[in-house]
Design a protein around this motif. Structure first.
Motif, short mmCIF file in Angstrom:
data_model
loop_
_atom_site.label_atom_id
_atom_site.label_comp_id
_atom_site.label_asym_id
_atom_site.label_seq_id
_atom_site.Cartn_x
_atom_site.Cartn_y
_atom_site.Cartn_z
N LYS A 446 0.81 -1.22 0.00
CA LYS A 446 0.00 0.00 0.00
C LYS A 446 0.84 1.26 0.00
O LYS A 446 0.70 2.11 -0.87
CB LYS A 446 -0.93 -0.02 1.20
N TRP A 447 1.70 1.42 1.03
CA TRP A 447 2.47 2.66 1.17
C TRP A 447 3.86 2.48 0.59
O TRP A 447 4.59 1.56 0.96
CB TRP A 447 2.57 3.07 2.63
N ARG A 448 4.24 3.36 -0.28
CA ARG A 448 5.57 3.26 -0.87
C ARG A 448 6.61 3.88 0.06
O ARG A 448 6.33 4.79 0.83
CB ARG A 448 5.61 3.94 -2.23
N LEU A 449 7.84 3.37 -0.04
CA LEU A 449 8.92 3.83 0.83
C LEU A 449 9.34 5.24 0.48
O LEU A 449 9.05 5.76 -0.60
CB LEU A 449 10.11 2.88 0.73
N GLU A 450 10.08 5.85 1.42
CA GLU A 450 10.49 7.25 1.25
C GLU A 450 11.54 7.40 0.16
O GLU A 450 12.25 6.46 -0.17
CB GLU A 450 11.07 7.76 2.57
N GLU A 451 11.63 8.62 -0.34
CA GLU A 451 12.65 8.96 -1.33
C GLU A 451 13.60 9.99 -0.74
O GLU A 451 13.27 10.71 0.20
CB GLU A 451 12.00 9.54 -2.59
N CYS A 452 14.78 10.06 -1.35
CA CYS A 452 15.72 11.10 -0.97
C CYS A 452 15.41 12.38 -1.74
O CYS A 452 14.86 12.35 -2.83
CB CYS A 452 17.16 10.67 -1.29
N HIS A 453 15.79 13.49 -1.14
CA HIS A 453 15.67 14.77 -1.82
C HIS A 453 16.66 14.81 -2.99
O HIS A 453 17.71 14.17 -2.93
CB HIS A 453 15.97 15.91 -0.83
#
Length: 771
Positions: A446-453
């Motif tokens: 469901k929830w995708r993992l975080e990304e870097c700036h």
């Protein structure tokens, strides 16, 4: 100045190496406290049996009745004569009379190991409410007043510590802790200055970074949405400020600072070893042996003591290893839970009605996640201690010293994973395992993992470290000082009706009651202080490349920490039981392990977390300076555009729900968006540049680790552990001791005998050669 000199002279005359006064003058070694039990009750019988057992061992006891029953305990001189007879080591540091600290240590050991017929020791009797407490008394004048005046005051924060006075009152173990802490704080100063210079370098170049300029000017660069649930497309220029802040901690100075901090950690340890050798040599404890000391105490307590031999069980060790790994898995699982929180929080904040939070959803998620991480640290610290104690009981250590070492290793391991699991994820995994647009890695599907700036992940690591370290060094220290202070004030509150009769007490009874009212000393009191400093040392060294201000924060904290601990020990707590030591023990091995982890951690942060390597690859391979042979522009020109891949909006997966209304531009105009990665625009596979960057990261990591470790080894070799003056001093002592049996000179007979032996040995060697 004259008053202080007189006070110091009186202190040395009264208590440095003199036995306490006679019992009728109330100079007790220890005091036992209990409630008034009913006569002939079970508790009263156990209490009397314990006191009778002490009398049989050579103690004098006296009951002083007041609101509580106080029992003064005084050890006869025969006990200490036995101690001096058992330890005949010339380096043991014993004089004609044992120091008061050694006396209290011996008395405490006997009290703690005295058993009654039911096999109950003092600690078990305290748990059963037979006794309430057992502690040595603070001296109301003399050494304690000297420490109050010269050490345990906030206005003495910049004054050098009186280590010798601390030792003569609290014993060698406490004195070595403060000597180490003072030395650590002193050596932190150059590291703090260097870290501040690196930070100032970032500030001076705040607006001059080519990468930051490109991000701020990227008004036409449309980035892919940060979440699935109707998150908008956004312009890269919206994160201009974030990019500039990133450059504060991700610049050329960071690399040099990380290498120098690895060298600093080694030099600090080597210089401490030299300092420790000088200190314990002055105390005549250079050759002191902890096992020998404990065996002597066991024999004093019980002449028929059965020696416990060293044992090892592979089955028990395997079970303990599995249990430790299980606990580490739980701690890593908690870190994963924090990751899930940040993933969900980012989605929630992105859909917030508040524009400020909506625009900074990722940063707010990281900050709230750091606060939540700190709360889990507080909770898991208590759990970790219980688990470590349980595992120690399973391991059945041979002695108290061995138990302490085993417990130290386990609790530090658990605390390390509690503090750093989340930081390790942010530093090395955040934005690298999240997939790509059209094929995101999702939690529970469901929830995708975080990304870097686009400007890197190092700012997220900085935010996490800054919040945790700030909270730990402010709230934790505030609670550490305020809690015992409030407890003591509450106990001394005039609202208590029992205190109305205090004025009618005799002065000696008042001293007993004042000591009883002080806060109880936890058996882990000094251990907790060491553990706190080891965690701080880990923050200061392991991820210092991401947080160059860590040494400065640690330096400022330690200035207050020393006085806080001093005030707590001298004024707010009962007197800590002195213990003999000639080193900080297994904590030195912990420091050496942290030093190695610091090299590995900083190398990984620069190679993986920082954008230093991708920038260098671009600069020397793909930049206009190389492809177009231009020298009139910055070689990083075009780096941001080069580091962003192109994604076709039509290829989003089905979970992606784009918003119906988009700010500033129509949806039909957006056919492509950009994301941080090195991928081809046609098939989304990794590009050749990705493998160039990957190879450069790996090469830099290997080079950095080898160079830093070589520097550490050279520094360790260059700075001897023990000063030559100390070695020569002990060499001379051994030489003089060898001459003593013959009155300081070897007799002619002795020389002749020696010559004969050598001659005989020479003839035998010659004969062997002939054969």
């Amino acid at each position: 100045m004259r008053d202080e000199t007189e006070l110091r002279e009186n202190c040395s005359k009264k208590s440095e190496y003199l036995e306490p006064l006679v019992p009728n003058q109330m100079k007790w070694d220890f005091v036992l406290v209990c409630d008034k039990h009913e006569p002939d009750s079970e508790k009263d019988a156990k209490r009397m049996e314990f006191l009778d057992t002490l009398k049989n061992k050579g103690f004098i006891t006296k009951e002083i009745e007041d609101k509580k029953n106080f029992y003064g305990v005084y050890a006869k001189s025969e006990i200490f004569q036995t101690y001096k007879g058992l330890l005949r080591n010339p380096d043991s540091g014993l004089q004609e009379n044992v120091p008061i600290t050694t006396r209290l240590c011996i008395v405490n050991f006997i009290l703690q190991n005295t058993e009654i017929s039911s096999k109950e020791t003092l600690q078990k009797l305290i748990k059963a409410k037979v006794f309430e407490a057992a502690f040595p008394l603070h001296e109301q004048e003399g050494p304690r007043e000297l420490l109050k005046k010269n050490w345990a005051q906030w206005r003495k924060i910049l004054k050098e510590q009186p280590i010798e006075d601390i030792r003569s009152y609290f014993g060698e173990k406490v004195a070595l802790y403060f000597a180490w802490l003072g030395w650590y704080t002193r050596i932190l100063f150059p590291a703090a200055v260097l870290g501040l210079l690196v930070f100032l370098y970032g500030i001076f170049h705040f607006d001059s970074s080519q990468v930051s300029k490109e991000i701020c000017e990227a008004n036409t660069t449309i980035m892919c949405p940060l979440c699935d649930q109707k998150c908008p497309f956004w312009q890269l220029s919206d994160t201009c400020t974030y990019a500039k802040v990133t450059h504060l901690f991700d610049n050329e100075g960071t690399i040099l600072f990380a290498v120098l901090m690895a060298l600093w950690a080694t030099v600090f340890l080597e210089l401490w070893k030299r300092r420790r050798a000088e200190v314990v040599s002055e105390w005549k404890l250079y050759g002191w042996d902890e096992d020998e000391e404990e065996l002597a105490l066991q024999l004093i307590n019980n002449p028929e003591y059965d020696l416990k031999m060293y044992r090892h069980s592979y089955i028990r060790s395997t079970i303990l290893l599995l249990l430790v790994l299980l606990m580490i898995t739980v701690l890593i699982g908690i870190a994963h839970a924090l990751v899930i929180y940040r993933v969900v929080a980012t989605v929630v904040f992105t859909q917030s009605d508040f524009e400020f939070i909506q625009e900074r959803a990722s940063t707010v998620a990281v900050m709230t996640g750091a606060v939540l991480h700190y709360i889990t640290i507080i909770v898991m610290t208590k759990v970790n201690r219980r688990v470590a104690l349980f595992l120690c009981d399973l391991e059945t250590p041979r002695t108290f010293a061995e138990r302490e070492n085993i417990f130290t290793v386990k609790i530090f391991t658990f605390q390390f994973f509690t503090y750093f699991s989340s930081l390790i994820y942010i530093a090395f995994f955040l934005g690298r395992i999240n997939g790509r647009p059209g094929n995101y890695v999702r939690v529970a599907g469901k929830w995708r993992l975080e990304e870097c700036h686009p400007s890197g992940c190092i700012t997220d690591l900085f935010i996490q470290m800054a919040i945790i370290m700030t909270l730990k060094q402010t709230l934790s220290n505030f609670v550490e000082y305020l809690t015992p202070w409030v407890k003591l004030k509450f106990r001394k509150s005039p609202a208590n009706p029992k205190d109305k009769d205090k004025a009618h007490m005799e002065k000696k009874t008042q001293d007993l009651y004042k000591n009883y009212q002080l806060n109880e000393v936890n058996v882990f009191s000094l251990f907790d202080e060491f553990l706190e400093m080891m965690i701080q040392y880990s923050f200061t060294t392991i991820f210092v490349a991401a947080f160059p201000l860590a040494p400065l924060m640690a330096f400022i904290n330690n200035l207050f920490e020393i006085r806080l601990d001093a005030i707590k020990m001298v004024q707010l707590q009962r007197r800590i039981v002195p213990r003999k030591a000639n080193d900080i023990g297994i904590w030195l091995q912990v420091l050496e392990a942290i030093g190695i982890l610091a090299v590995i951690g900083n190398g990984l942060v620069i190679a993986i977390t920082s954008d230093f390597i991708p920038m260098q690859v671009y600069k020397y391979t793909y930049s206009p300076c190389m492809l177009q042979n231009r020298t009139d522009i910055n070689c990083l020109t075009g780096y941001i555009n080069n580091s962003l891949s192109v994604f076709r909006v039509q290829d989003f997966e089905w979970q992606m729900k784009l918003p119906e209304k988009l700010p500033d531009f129509m949806r039909s105009e957006i056919t492509e968006c950009r994301y941080r990665d090195y991928r081809n625009s046609d098939d989304y596979n990794y590009s050749v540049q990705f493998w160039h960057v990957f190879a450069a990261r790996l090469a830099f990591l290997i080079l950095f680790e080898h160079v830093a470790l070589c520097i550490k080894l050279i520094a360790a070799w260059y700075v001897p552990d023990v000063p030559q003056s100390v070695k020569n001093k002990h060499l001379m002592t051994k030489y003089e001791n060898l001459q003593k049996p013959s009155g300081g000179k070897l007799s002619s007979a002795g020389v002749t005998g020696t010559t004969c032996i050598v001659s005989a040995s020479s003839r035998e060697m010659a004969h062997s050669t002939d054969v």
